[in-house]
Scaffold this motif. Structure first.
Motif, PDB file in Angstrom:
ATOM      1  N   LEU A  16      59.864 -62.495  -3.599  1.00  0.00           N
ATOM      2  CA  LEU A  16      60.245 -62.606  -5.000  1.00  0.00           C
ATOM      3  C   LEU A  16      60.121 -61.223  -5.631  1.00  0.00           C
ATOM      4  CD1 LEU A  16      58.115 -65.772  -5.833  1.00  0.00           C
ATOM      5  CD2 LEU A  16      60.574 -65.691  -5.341  1.00  0.00           C
ATOM      6  N   TRP A  17      60.816 -61.039  -6.751  1.00  0.00           N
ATOM      7  CA  TRP A  17      60.729 -59.783  -7.496  1.00  0.00           C
ATOM      8  C   TRP A  17      60.367 -60.111  -8.937  1.00  0.00           C
ATOM      9  CZ3 TRP A  17      61.105 -54.992  -5.364  1.00  0.00           C
ATOM     10  CH2 TRP A  17      61.546 -54.944  -4.044  1.00  0.00           C
ATOM     11  N   ALA A  18      59.321 -59.478  -9.437  1.00  0.00           N
ATOM     12  CA  ALA A  18      58.837 -59.750 -10.789  1.00  0.00           C
ATOM     13  C   ALA A  18      58.830 -58.473 -11.615  1.00  0.00           C
ATOM     14  CB  ALA A  18      57.419 -60.326 -10.727  1.00  0.00           C
ATOM     15  N   ALA A  19      58.988 -58.640 -12.923  1.00  0.00           N
ATOM     16  CA  ALA A  19      58.927 -57.503 -13.839  1.00  0.00           C
ATOM     17  C   ALA A  19      57.564 -56.833 -13.717  1.00  0.00           C
ATOM     18  CB  ALA A  19      59.171 -57.956 -15.273  1.00  0.00           C
ATOM     19  N   ALA A  20      57.554 -55.526 -13.946  1.00  0.00           N
ATOM     20  CA  ALA A  20      56.327 -54.756 -13.753  1.00  0.00           C
ATOM     21  C   ALA A  20      55.966 -53.921 -14.979  1.00  0.00           C
ATOM     22  CB  ALA A  20      56.458 -53.870 -12.524  1.00  0.00           C
ATOM     23  N   GLY A  21      56.238 -54.459 -16.173  1.00  0.00           N
ATOM     24  CA  GLY A  21      55.743 -53.802 -17.378  1.00  0.00           C
ATOM     25  C   GLY A  21      56.704 -52.903 -18.109  1.00  0.00           C
ATOM     26  N   ALA A  22      57.937 -52.778 -17.619  1.00  0.00           N
ATOM     27  CA  ALA A  22      58.963 -51.978 -18.292  1.00  0.00           C
ATOM     28  C   ALA A  22      60.324 -52.582 -17.961  1.00  0.00           C
ATOM     29  CB  ALA A  22      58.914 -50.515 -17.847  1.00  0.00           C
ATOM     30  N   ARG A  23      61.328 -52.197 -18.735  1.00  0.00           N
ATOM     31  CA  ARG A  23      62.669 -52.754 -18.569  1.00  0.00           C
ATOM     32  C   ARG A  23      63.411 -52.167 -17.363  1.00  0.00           C
ATOM     33  NH1 ARG A  23      64.456 -55.466 -23.202  1.00  0.00           N
ATOM     34  NH2 ARG A  23      66.612 -54.890 -22.771  1.00  0.00           N
ATOM     35  N   ASN A  24      62.712 -51.383 -16.537  1.00  0.00           N
ATOM     36  CA  ASN A  24      63.294 -50.833 -15.314  1.00  0.00           C
ATOM     37  C   ASN A  24      62.275 -50.796 -14.176  1.00  0.00           C
ATOM     38  OD1 ASN A  24      61.668 -48.782 -16.316  1.00  0.00           O
ATOM     39  ND2 ASN A  24      63.017 -47.164 -15.556  1.00  0.00           N
ATOM     40  N   ALA A  25      61.325 -51.717 -14.213  1.00  0.00           N
ATOM     41  CA  ALA A  25      60.257 -51.722 -13.205  1.00  0.00           C
ATOM     42  C   ALA A  25      60.076 -53.130 -12.636  1.00  0.00           C
ATOM     43  CB  ALA A  25      58.951 -51.239 -13.827  1.00  0.00           C
ATOM     44  N   PRO A  69      55.455 -58.813 -17.155  1.00  0.00           N
ATOM     45  CA  PRO A  69      55.094 -59.175 -15.780  1.00  0.00           C
ATOM     46  C   PRO A  69      54.348 -60.510 -15.755  1.00  0.00           C
ATOM     47  CG  PRO A  69      53.484 -57.655 -16.647  1.00  0.00           C
ATOM     48  CD  PRO A  69      54.521 -57.850 -17.726  1.00  0.00           C
ATOM     49  N   PRO A  70      54.157 -61.066 -14.570  1.00  0.00           N
ATOM     50  CA  PRO A  70      53.392 -62.307 -14.462  1.00  0.00           C
ATOM     51  C   PRO A  70      51.875 -62.090 -14.484  1.00  0.00           C
ATOM     52  CG  PRO A  70      54.281 -61.690 -12.330  1.00  0.00           C
ATOM     53  CD  PRO A  70      54.806 -60.698 -13.325  1.00  0.00           C
ATOM     54  N   VAL A  71      51.442 -60.836 -14.521  1.00  0.00           N
ATOM     55  CA  VAL A  71      50.013 -60.492 -14.435  1.00  0.00           C
ATOM     56  C   VAL A  71      49.686 -59.359 -15.407  1.00  0.00           C
ATOM     57  CG1 VAL A  71      49.800 -61.185 -12.012  1.00  0.00           C
ATOM     58  CG2 VAL A  71      50.466 -58.834 -12.566  1.00  0.00           C
ATOM     59  N   ALA A  72      48.391 -59.032 -15.493  1.00  0.00           N
ATOM     60  CA  ALA A  72      47.901 -57.858 -16.233  1.00  0.00           C
ATOM     61  C   ALA A  72      48.221 -57.913 -17.731  1.00  0.00           C
ATOM     62  CB  ALA A  72      48.439 -56.563 -15.603  1.00  0.00           C
ATOM     63  N   ASP A 107      48.899 -72.610 -28.782  1.00  0.00           N
ATOM     64  CA  ASP A 107      48.416 -72.098 -27.508  1.00  0.00           C
ATOM     65  C   ASP A 107      49.520 -71.363 -26.745  1.00  0.00           C
ATOM     66  OD1 ASP A 107      46.802 -71.766 -25.259  1.00  0.00           O
ATOM     67  OD2 ASP A 107      47.136 -73.797 -24.518  1.00  0.00           O
ATOM     68  N   PRO A 108      49.386 -70.037 -26.523  1.00  0.00           N
ATOM     69  CA  PRO A 108      50.394 -69.333 -25.722  1.00  0.00           C
ATOM     70  C   PRO A 108      50.268 -69.710 -24.254  1.00  0.00           C
ATOM     71  CG  PRO A 108      48.652 -67.816 -26.358  1.00  0.00           C
ATOM     72  CD  PRO A 108      48.335 -69.139 -26.998  1.00  0.00           C
ATOM     73  N   ARG A 109      51.418 -69.925 -23.613  1.00  0.00           N
ATOM     74  CA  ARG A 109      51.447 -70.292 -22.200  1.00  0.00           C
ATOM     75  C   ARG A 109      52.564 -69.526 -21.508  1.00  0.00           C
ATOM     76  NH1 ARG A 109      50.097 -76.760 -22.383  1.00  0.00           N
ATOM     77  NH2 ARG A 109      48.432 -76.537 -23.903  1.00  0.00           N
ATOM     78  N   LEU A 110      52.248 -68.952 -20.370  1.00  0.00           N
ATOM     79  CA  LEU A 110      53.226 -68.192 -19.615  1.00  0.00           C
ATOM     80  C   LEU A 110      53.874 -69.098 -18.578  1.00  0.00           C
ATOM     81  CD1 LEU A 110      54.290 -65.242 -19.425  1.00  0.00           C
ATOM     82  CD2 LEU A 110      52.801 -65.019 -17.419  1.00  0.00           C
ATOM     83  N   VAL A 111      55.186 -69.063 -18.545  1.00  0.00           N
ATOM     84  CA  VAL A 111      55.967 -69.889 -17.642  1.00  0.00           C
ATOM     85  C   VAL A 111      56.791 -68.952 -16.759  1.00  0.00           C
ATOM     86  CG1 VAL A 111      57.775 -71.639 -17.564  1.00  0.00           C
ATOM     87  CG2 VAL A 111      56.013 -71.766 -19.329  1.00  0.00           C
ATOM     88  N   LEU A 112      56.616 -69.065 -15.448  1.00  0.00           N
ATOM     89  CA  LEU A 112      57.329 -68.215 -14.491  1.00  0.00           C
ATOM     90  C   LEU A 112      58.466 -69.025 -13.894  1.00  0.00           C
ATOM     91  CD1 LEU A 112      54.224 -66.582 -12.763  1.00  0.00           C
ATOM     92  CD2 LEU A 112      55.468 -65.832 -14.816  1.00  0.00           C
ATOM     93  N   VAL A 113      59.696 -68.557 -14.124  1.00  0.00           N
ATOM     94  CA  VAL A 113      60.899 -69.311 -13.804  1.00  0.00           C
ATOM     95  C   VAL A 113      61.806 -68.499 -12.883  1.00  0.00           C
ATOM     96  CG1 VAL A 113      62.935 -70.419 -14.837  1.00  0.00           C
ATOM     97  CG2 VAL A 113      60.753 -70.433 -16.067  1.00  0.00           C
ATOM     98  N   ILE A 120      64.365 -63.724  -8.493  1.00  0.00           N
ATOM     99  CA  ILE A 120      63.799 -62.990  -9.626  1.00  0.00           C
ATOM    100  C   ILE A 120      62.869 -63.919 -10.396  1.00  0.00           C
ATOM    101  CG2 ILE A 120      64.330 -61.835 -11.818  1.00  0.00           C
ATOM    102  CD1 ILE A 120      65.144 -60.241  -9.267  1.00  0.00           C
ATOM    103  N   VAL A 121      61.684 -63.436 -10.717  1.00  0.00           N
ATOM    104  CA  VAL A 121      60.706 -64.202 -11.487  1.00  0.00           C
ATOM    105  C   VAL A 121      60.843 -63.816 -12.960  1.00  0.00           C
ATOM    106  CG1 VAL A 121      58.255 -64.702 -11.853  1.00  0.00           C
ATOM    107  CG2 VAL A 121      59.108 -64.179  -9.539  1.00  0.00           C
ATOM    108  N   LYS A 122      61.281 -64.762 -13.789  1.00  0.00           N
ATOM    109  CA  LYS A 122      61.344 -64.537 -15.235  1.00  0.00           C
ATOM    110  C   LYS A 122      60.005 -64.975 -15.825  1.00  0.00           C
ATOM    111  CE  LYS A 122      64.989 -67.171 -15.972  1.00  0.00           C
ATOM    112  NZ  LYS A 122      66.179 -67.812 -16.580  1.00  0.00           N
ATOM    113  N   SER A 123      59.364 -64.100 -16.586  1.00  0.00           N
ATOM    114  CA  SER A 123      58.107 -64.420 -17.258  1.00  0.00           C
ATOM    115  C   SER A 123      58.423 -64.761 -18.703  1.00  0.00           C
ATOM    116  CB  SER A 123      57.149 -63.225 -17.203  1.00  0.00           C
ATOM    117  OG  SER A 123      56.829 -62.888 -15.881  1.00  0.00           O
TER     118      SER A 123
END
Length: 172
Positions: free
Chosen positions: A127-136, A105-108, A57-63, A46-49
Protein backbone atom coordinates in the motif's frame (compact mmCIF):
# COMPACT_ATOMS: atom_id res chain seq x y z
CA UNK A 1 0.53 25.61 15.52
CA UNK A 2 2.92 24.96 12.68
CA UNK A 3 2.10 22.12 10.35
CA UNK A 4 3.88 18.83 10.71
CA UNK A 5 5.64 17.37 7.69
CA UNK A 6 7.40 14.38 6.14
CA UNK A 7 10.17 14.57 8.73
CA UNK A 8 7.61 13.78 11.47
CA UNK A 9 6.32 10.79 9.52
CA UNK A 10 9.88 9.57 8.89
CA UNK A 11 10.73 9.85 12.60
CA UNK A 12 7.62 7.81 13.45
CA UNK A 13 8.48 5.19 10.83
CA UNK A 14 12.07 4.89 12.09
CA UNK A 15 10.70 4.05 15.53
CA UNK A 16 7.80 1.77 14.50
CA UNK A 17 8.77 0.40 11.08
CA UNK A 18 12.57 0.60 10.69
CA UNK A 19 13.80 0.59 7.10
CA UNK A 20 10.69 2.26 5.66
CA UNK A 21 11.51 5.50 3.92
CA UNK A 22 9.32 8.46 3.05
CA UNK A 23 9.60 9.26 -0.64
CA UNK A 24 9.48 12.90 -1.70
CA UNK A 25 8.33 13.11 -5.32
CA UNK A 26 8.50 15.78 -8.00
CA UNK A 27 4.77 15.54 -8.71
CA UNK A 28 1.64 15.95 -6.60
CA UNK A 29 0.29 13.00 -4.64
CA UNK A 30 -2.55 15.00 -3.08
CA UNK A 31 -5.29 12.87 -4.63
CA UNK A 32 -5.50 9.10 -4.88
CA UNK A 33 -5.33 9.27 -8.68
CA UNK A 34 -2.21 11.47 -8.58
CA UNK A 35 -0.57 9.26 -5.94
CA UNK A 36 -1.25 6.05 -7.90
CA UNK A 37 0.17 7.61 -11.08
CA UNK A 38 3.24 8.89 -9.22
CA UNK A 39 4.26 5.45 -7.94
CA UNK A 40 2.71 3.30 -10.67
CA UNK A 41 0.36 1.29 -8.48
CA UNK A 42 -3.33 0.38 -8.69
CA UNK A 43 -5.68 3.10 -7.43
CA UNK A 44 -6.98 0.79 -4.69
CA UNK A 45 -3.47 0.47 -3.20
CA UNK A 46 -3.51 4.13 -2.18
CA UNK A 47 -4.49 4.75 1.45
CA UNK A 48 -6.70 7.84 1.82
CA UNK A 49 -6.61 9.26 5.36
CA UNK A 50 -9.95 10.92 6.05
CA UNK A 51 -10.86 12.72 9.24
CA UNK A 52 -14.47 12.48 10.36
CA UNK A 53 -16.08 14.10 13.36
CA UNK A 54 -18.49 11.76 15.13
CA UNK A 55 -20.43 13.95 17.53
CA UNK A 56 -17.43 15.85 18.91
CA UNK A 57 -14.98 12.95 18.56
CA UNK A 58 -12.41 13.08 15.71
CA UNK A 59 -11.88 9.70 14.04
CA UNK A 60 -9.43 8.78 11.31
CA UNK A 61 -10.73 6.54 8.56
CA UNK A 62 -8.26 4.87 6.17
CA UNK A 63 -9.90 4.12 2.83
CA UNK A 64 -8.67 2.45 -0.38
CA UNK A 65 -8.19 4.91 -3.24
CA UNK A 66 -10.86 3.26 -5.39
CA UNK A 67 -13.48 3.26 -2.64
CA UNK A 68 -15.34 5.84 -0.57
CA UNK A 69 -16.37 5.86 3.06
CA UNK A 70 -20.11 5.32 3.49
CA UNK A 71 -21.40 7.45 6.35
CA UNK A 72 -24.37 5.12 6.91
CA UNK A 73 -22.00 2.20 7.41
CA UNK A 74 -19.74 4.29 9.67
CA UNK A 75 -22.75 5.36 11.76
CA UNK A 76 -23.77 1.73 12.21
CA UNK A 77 -20.17 0.75 13.04
CA UNK A 78 -19.86 3.55 15.59
CA UNK A 79 -23.35 3.12 17.03
CA UNK A 80 -24.44 6.72 16.40
CA UNK A 81 -26.84 8.55 14.12
CA UNK A 82 -25.57 9.33 10.61
CA UNK A 83 -26.59 12.94 11.29
CA UNK A 84 -23.90 13.11 14.00
CA UNK A 85 -21.09 12.28 11.52
CA UNK A 86 -19.45 14.85 9.28
CA UNK A 87 -16.26 15.12 7.30
CA UNK A 88 -13.81 17.51 8.94
CA UNK A 89 -13.05 20.84 7.27
CA UNK A 90 -9.47 21.74 6.35
CA UNK A 91 -8.91 23.86 9.48
CA UNK A 92 -10.04 21.01 11.72
CA UNK A 93 -7.87 18.54 9.80
CA UNK A 94 -4.80 20.73 10.38
CA UNK A 95 -5.61 21.34 14.05
CA UNK A 96 -6.33 17.67 14.87
CA UNK A 97 -3.78 15.85 12.70
CA UNK A 98 -1.09 18.53 12.33
CA UNK A 99 -1.08 18.05 8.55
CA UNK A 100 -2.67 19.91 5.68
CA UNK A 101 -5.34 18.30 3.49
CA UNK A 102 -3.70 16.35 0.68
CA UNK A 103 -0.85 15.10 2.84
CA UNK A 104 -2.49 13.57 5.93
CA UNK A 105 -0.66 10.36 6.84
CA UNK A 106 -2.16 7.44 8.75
CA UNK A 107 0.35 7.97 11.60
CA UNK A 108 2.33 10.62 13.53
CA UNK A 109 -0.57 12.95 14.29
CA UNK A 110 -0.63 15.99 16.54
CA UNK A 111 -2.97 14.12 18.91
CA UNK A 112 -3.92 10.47 19.40
CA UNK A 113 -6.75 9.41 17.10
CA UNK A 114 -9.05 6.40 16.94
CA UNK A 115 -8.43 4.72 13.58
CA UNK A 116 -10.63 2.52 11.36
CA UNK A 117 -9.16 0.70 8.37
CA UNK A 118 -11.02 -0.26 5.21
CA UNK A 119 -10.90 -4.07 5.00
CA UNK A 120 -10.60 -3.87 1.20
CA UNK A 121 -7.03 -2.57 1.55
CA UNK A 122 -6.00 -6.15 2.37
CA UNK A 123 -6.23 -6.93 -1.39
CA UNK A 124 -2.78 -5.46 -1.97
CA UNK A 125 0.68 -6.63 -0.96
CA UNK A 126 2.01 -3.07 -0.91
CA UNK A 127 0.00 0.00 0.00
CA UNK A 128 1.05 3.63 -0.41
CA UNK A 129 0.10 6.23 2.18
CA UNK A 130 0.53 9.99 2.40
CA UNK A 131 3.62 11.04 4.31
CA UNK A 132 2.90 14.55 5.56
CA UNK A 133 3.06 16.62 2.36
CA UNK A 134 1.20 16.87 -0.94
CA UNK A 135 4.14 15.16 -2.70
CA UNK A 136 5.26 12.57 -0.15
CA UNK A 137 4.32 8.89 0.22
CA UNK A 138 5.59 5.78 1.96
CA UNK A 139 5.06 2.08 1.17
CA UNK A 140 3.55 -0.22 3.78
CA UNK A 141 1.94 -3.66 4.00
CA UNK A 142 -1.64 -4.03 5.19
CA UNK A 143 -0.49 -5.94 8.28
CA UNK A 144 2.01 -3.23 9.20
CA UNK A 145 -0.61 -0.51 8.61
CA UNK A 146 -2.93 -2.22 11.08
CA UNK A 147 -0.12 -2.74 13.57
CA UNK A 148 1.40 0.75 13.59
CA UNK A 149 -1.94 2.61 13.58
CA UNK A 150 -3.64 0.37 16.13
CA UNK A 151 -6.58 0.62 13.76
CA UNK A 152 -9.70 -1.50 13.68
CA UNK A 153 -10.32 -3.28 10.38
CA UNK A 154 -13.94 -3.10 9.22
CA UNK A 155 -16.14 -2.92 6.15
CA UNK A 156 -17.48 0.62 5.82
CA UNK A 157 -16.75 1.54 2.21
CA UNK A 158 -18.51 1.33 -1.13
CA UNK A 159 -17.05 1.31 -4.61
CA UNK A 160 -16.40 4.80 -5.94
CA UNK A 161 -18.32 5.60 -9.12
CA UNK A 162 -16.23 6.18 -12.27
CA UNK A 163 -14.59 9.60 -12.14
CA UNK A 164 -15.48 10.05 -8.47
CA UNK A 165 -12.07 8.85 -7.30
CA UNK A 166 -10.43 11.45 -9.57
CA UNK A 167 -11.96 14.28 -7.58
CA UNK A 168 -10.14 15.68 -4.59
CA UNK A 169 -10.54 13.26 -1.69
CA UNK A 170 -12.70 14.61 1.11
CA UNK A 171 -9.74 15.59 3.28
CA UNK A 172 -6.85 13.18 2.86
Amino acid sequence: MSARGPQDVQAFLEQHLPGTLVRILDQSTATAVEAAAAVGCPLGAIVKSLLFIAGEDPRLVLVAGDRKADQRLLAALWGISRKRIRIADSETVLRVTGYEVGGVPPVAHAMPLKVWIDASLARYETLWAAAGARNALFPISFQDLVRITGGRVAEFTVEATPGEEARKPENS
